[in-house]
Design a protein around this motif. Sequence first.
Motif: not given
Length: 450
Positions: A19-20, A303-306, A327-328
């Motif tokens: 995340s960022y 994509r990249r997420n948790f 993540q919204l």
Amino acid sequence: MSERSLLAKYSGAVPRYTSYPTAPHFHEGVNCDIYAQWLGELSERDTLSLYVHIPYCDRLCWFCACHTKHTLKYEPISNYLKPLFKEIATVGARVSKTAKVTALHFGGGSPTMLTPEDMIAIMNAFRAAFTFAADAEISVEMDPNDLDEARYDGLAAIGMTRASLGVQDFDPKVQKTINRLQTFEQTKGVADAVRARGVHSVNCDILYGLPFQTQETLRATVRDIISLSPDRIALFGYAHVPWMKKHQTLIPEHALPNVDERYAQMKMAAAMLLEAGYEAIGIDHFAKPDDRLAIAARTGKLRRNFQGYTDDQATALIGFGASSIGQLPQGYVQNMVATGEYERMANQDGLTVVRGIALTDDDRMRAHVIERIMCDFAFDFAPLRERFPALADTVIAEARHFAASNPDALCRVDPLGFRLTERGQALARSVAAVFDAYLGNGKGRHSIAV
């Protein structure tokens, strides 16, 4: 600069950038009221990815950095489900019924500790609260030690499409040291059982940098994993963070490989996977060429997420259960971590968010740049200017300055944009950190970059 000197210079502690801004910068100013507002602002055009956290294991793996608790009784899990069902219903009531769910991931902990009846009940609760796309991906993290025929049938009943198997290492000495006893035969049995029930995608996780692990033990593990023909393989470096996860103090630090050995293990395992026909995805994933993850990487849609690298294109990720992160479009939220307090809050109001961060336009721009570096090892200037016309030149100037002033040839700037070189790709986390406006403020400790 030699490869060894390069590692010494750039292997410091930096975020994994799932995340960022990263989780250490979340704050209590984002609460349930703000979360409720953000949920209500999701439109019928939004697509949703759901994550549900089951924070229990019947054994505690000492390498693990997840939020989980050890239990040998089922009662704590049964007690957890009632508030979980209320959270699912409460969140679902605040989201447009026409917003389609494209993915649901069961994580933990060990979701496969759930009885088949409870697994089906959770799935039914989600389907009652949300509208699922016909081709929604249903993925489950699996512990081979938990599974039996009834659970396999339960997983088939919820429509599981992807199974994720934690392996780490098959060497008995390594397994004993990390308290993760699991044979190759057990693991093969799981892969065979889920495929027999129609699961089209199997993922296996491998760790390097474990105590007493050597290139020889890792080579044998990778060879065994390849023989299972998984569709995806994650090759993670063990993150030794005993200041955050006290059970990691049970791992003897003298047995951990040094940075040079970790890097050699990673390079060796990666070469084996490439030789076996897998395609490299980002910094630590591999996939068969026809897998959706490989296709996303080739088409610029990775994509990249948790959960790491994903082909999930959903516009919102909604987390359920203790410690879950969402993540919204407006920002990030995190539920109460402590299980008992999560249950109290969920039973009372249905929402349990205790921290998060609202995104500024600068956050969104830097998040885009960091995600593209982590996914593509590059970002282009023209699309960045089109998307962030008032801010893009700031980051582009930072990219030009870093490329011009970096004597180690980790990156370059060409007429189209910023590119990592081959030697820079292995240090993508360190390069991404150059664009992190929060990193220098002292919040958070991170694992080493290699």
